[in-house]
Write a protein that holds these residues in place. Structure first.
Motif, short mmCIF file in Angstrom:
data_model
loop_
_atom_site.label_atom_id
_atom_site.label_comp_id
_atom_site.label_asym_id
_atom_site.label_seq_id
_atom_site.Cartn_x
_atom_site.Cartn_y
_atom_site.Cartn_z
N SER A 46 -1.00 -0.11 10.33
CA SER A 46 -2.30 -0.55 9.80
C SER A 46 -2.96 -1.53 10.76
N LEU A 90 -7.19 1.89 3.88
CA LEU A 90 -7.83 2.50 2.71
C LEU A 90 -8.18 3.96 2.95
N ASP A 91 -8.01 4.42 4.17
CA ASP A 91 -8.41 5.79 4.56
C ASP A 91 -7.19 6.73 4.49
N VAL A 92 -7.06 7.40 3.35
CA VAL A 92 -5.87 8.25 3.13
C VAL A 92 -5.87 9.44 4.09
N ALA A 107 3.19 7.91 -7.86
CA ALA A 107 2.60 8.57 -6.69
C ALA A 107 3.66 9.40 -5.96
N ASN A 148 1.48 0.67 6.44
CA ASN A 148 0.04 0.78 6.19
C ASN A 148 -0.50 -0.29 5.24
N ASN A 177 0.79 -1.23 0.00
CA ASN A 177 0.00 0.00 0.00
C ASN A 177 0.83 1.29 0.00
N GLN A 192 -4.81 8.45 7.49
CA GLN A 192 -3.36 8.23 7.61
C GLN A 192 -2.62 9.57 7.71
N ARG A 203 -1.02 4.64 -1.37
CA ARG A 203 -1.85 5.43 -0.43
C ARG A 203 -0.99 6.08 0.65
N GLN A 222 0.21 9.23 -0.91
CA GLN A 222 -0.91 10.19 -0.99
C GLN A 222 -1.19 10.80 0.38
N ALA A 223 -1.13 9.97 1.41
CA ALA A 223 -1.38 10.48 2.77
C ALA A 223 -0.31 11.50 3.15
#
Ligand code: F6P
Length: 472
Positions: A398, A417-419, A332, A372, A284, A422, A287, A290-291
């Motif tokens: 995670s 899955l929750d950016v 990313a 994560n 992951n 995080q 993400r 992205q976080a």
């Protein structure tokens, strides 16, 4: 002298390469499983059966079993199994990874050919490779009839049943190093394949998982698929794999790691966020990047003062899904750098290569460790890194990693899955008061030291002792 043990895994404890002059060189076997099992070799009287991974190893396999020496100097017997290259490709690159790996890490949606016919790769790849490994294991048991067979992981689910058919009295233990999922998740596979997998594992006397959660899922899926939940309950236990703490203490104090730390210190920002993974979709990283971008968006004061160092080991690059994910990871990281980077500040420092010493140096230096995964059997980095960290670093972990069951009290938990969640967790980790950071790190360390690799191995052997039929 310890009881004889025959360990069976796909990847062996050492790898072999030919250097430019054609000389044979051995390399440290990569991956969590091999790292965690290596201390078993030092108990003595161990034979390790593993697949030959390439032409060099196939050539060595043809020459028969070898005598090898562990890092601590203990001799062990290594039996490499040469598979037909096409059968091995179907086994490793089509069935085990990605199909079984994706099913067992909640990633089935990432497979873009869910209707692909699995029958031929299953039969000519997975079944064929498992049969070859089982044949080699049986010939090793014939050399040492009282040995325990200790089979590892999702590559070899069928080995126990094949061995049991040939040697009904064998003592067989299994350890599953990845998550086990419930009956609904197994339903994406043809029923005969899921059943063969469950029957294969149930042919063991004892089956270990990293967590109670994976163990319960195993009991539930054995019940749903085979009506054998009671059998699964009786044979299974949870015993999270552990770290060789002495090895990490020594490594962290070594000159080689000190030198790598000095390099890192020369260019580190005030706050260092670290991740150390394989470039695997389950980890992951996308993400995670992205976080980190969201964190920079909402906390402009951090810009220029913080960096995310991502040390990613390139993994399974012969499999298209893994190549695609590595590329997505690079994109990313570039997106965050393109948006926030300046001439003298690079927010995400992505390093895709296998460099173990650099990872250990970074373990000592991080302020926040981000782990994560979408799902993870355990995640050894969550144990290794806090053990040697020198900056009261905070673990952001995670809730879907097996290690969370052990370390939740001291980690900041995140949903993979929750950016935004995080990003918030990273912000919280950075602002924790010093006393609390120290207390959380100490909590993790005492747990990791109390349940170290020796405690883990002793428990595995006890479980087998308690469950194997007497006199076997
Ligand atoms: O249990 C997962 C595992 O088998 C670990 O040994 C390691 O983290 C990884 O998978 C290694 O994968 P591979 O052998 O495909 O490189």
């Amino acid at each position: 002298m310890a009881e004889p043990l025959v360990v069976v895994s796909n990847r062996g404890p050492v790898g072999f390469r030919r250097d430019a002059d054609g000389e044979l060189a051995t390399v440290r076997g990569a991956g969590g499983l091999v790292t965690a099992l290596r201390p078993l070799v030092d108990r003595g009287d161990v034979t390790w059966v593993a697949s030959a991974m390439d032409d060099t190893e196939r050539e060595l396999a043809a020459a028969g079993a070898r005598e090898e020496r562990s890092a601590a100097g203990t001799l062990f017997r290594l039996r490499l199994v040469a598979h037909d290259p096409e059968a091995y490709r179907l086994f490793y690159g089509v069935v085990a990874n990605p199909v079984l790996w994706f099913v067992q890490h909640g990633l089935w949606a990432l497979k873009d050919d869910p209707d692909a016919d699995l029958a031929a790769p299953w039969e000519n790849g997975y079944v064929a490779a498992n049969r070859a490994v089982a044949d080699a294991a049986v010939s090793e048991l014939d050399r040492a009839p009282h040995a325990t067979l200790y089979v590892q992981d999702y590559h070899l689910y069928l080995v126990p049943a094949f061995v049991r058919a040939m040697r009904p009295e064998a003592r067989i233990a299994f350890f599953v190093h990845i998550p086990w999922v419930g009956p609904g998740d197994w339903a994406v596979l043809p029923a005969e394949i899921s059943r063969a997998i469950h029957e294969g594992v149930l042919a063991c006397d004892s089956v270990g998982f990293h967590t109670e959660r994976w163990r319960s899922a195993f009991v539930a899926s054995c019940e749903a698929l085979l009506g054998r939940g009671d059998d699964a309950e009786r044979r299974s236990h949870a015993n999270p794999i552990a770290v060789d703490t002495a090895e990490f203490d020594e490594l962290a104090a070594s000159d080689a790691v000190r030198a790598r730390r000095a390099e890192l210190q020369a260019e580190r920002p005030e706050i260092l966020v670290l991740r150390v993974d394989r470039t695997d979709p389950s980890k992951n990283a996308v993400r995670g990047f992205q976080a980190f971008g969201r964190l920079l968006e909402r906390e402009p004061a951090l810009r220029g003062r913080i960096a995310l160092l991502a040390l990613l080991d390139p993994s399974r690059q012969e499999i298209p899904e893994y190549v695609d994910y590595r590329l997505a990871t690079e994109e990313a990281a570039a997106a965050v750098n393109g948006r926030f980077g300046t001439d003298d500040w690079l927010p995400v420092r992505l390093d895709v290569r296998d460099d173990f010493l650099a990872s250990v140096a970074a373990y000592v230096e991080y302020d926040v460790l981000l782990i994560n995964p979408v799902m993870d059997g355990l995640n050894l980095v969550a144990k290794e890194a806090p053990l040697v960290n020198g900056r009261d670093g905070v673990l952001v972990l995670s809730r879907e990693a097996g290690a969370f069951a052990e370390l939740d009290e001291w980690a900041i938990g995140v949903d993979p899955l929750d950016v935004d969640g995080q990003a918030e967790a990273l912000a919280r980790a950075i602002t924790l008061p010093p006393g609390e950071r120290r207390a959380r790190l100490e909590g993790i360390r005492s747990r990791v030291r109390a349940h170290d690799v020796d405690a883990w191995a002793a428990r595995e052997l006890e479980e087998l002792e308690a469950r194997a039929p007497s006199g076997a």
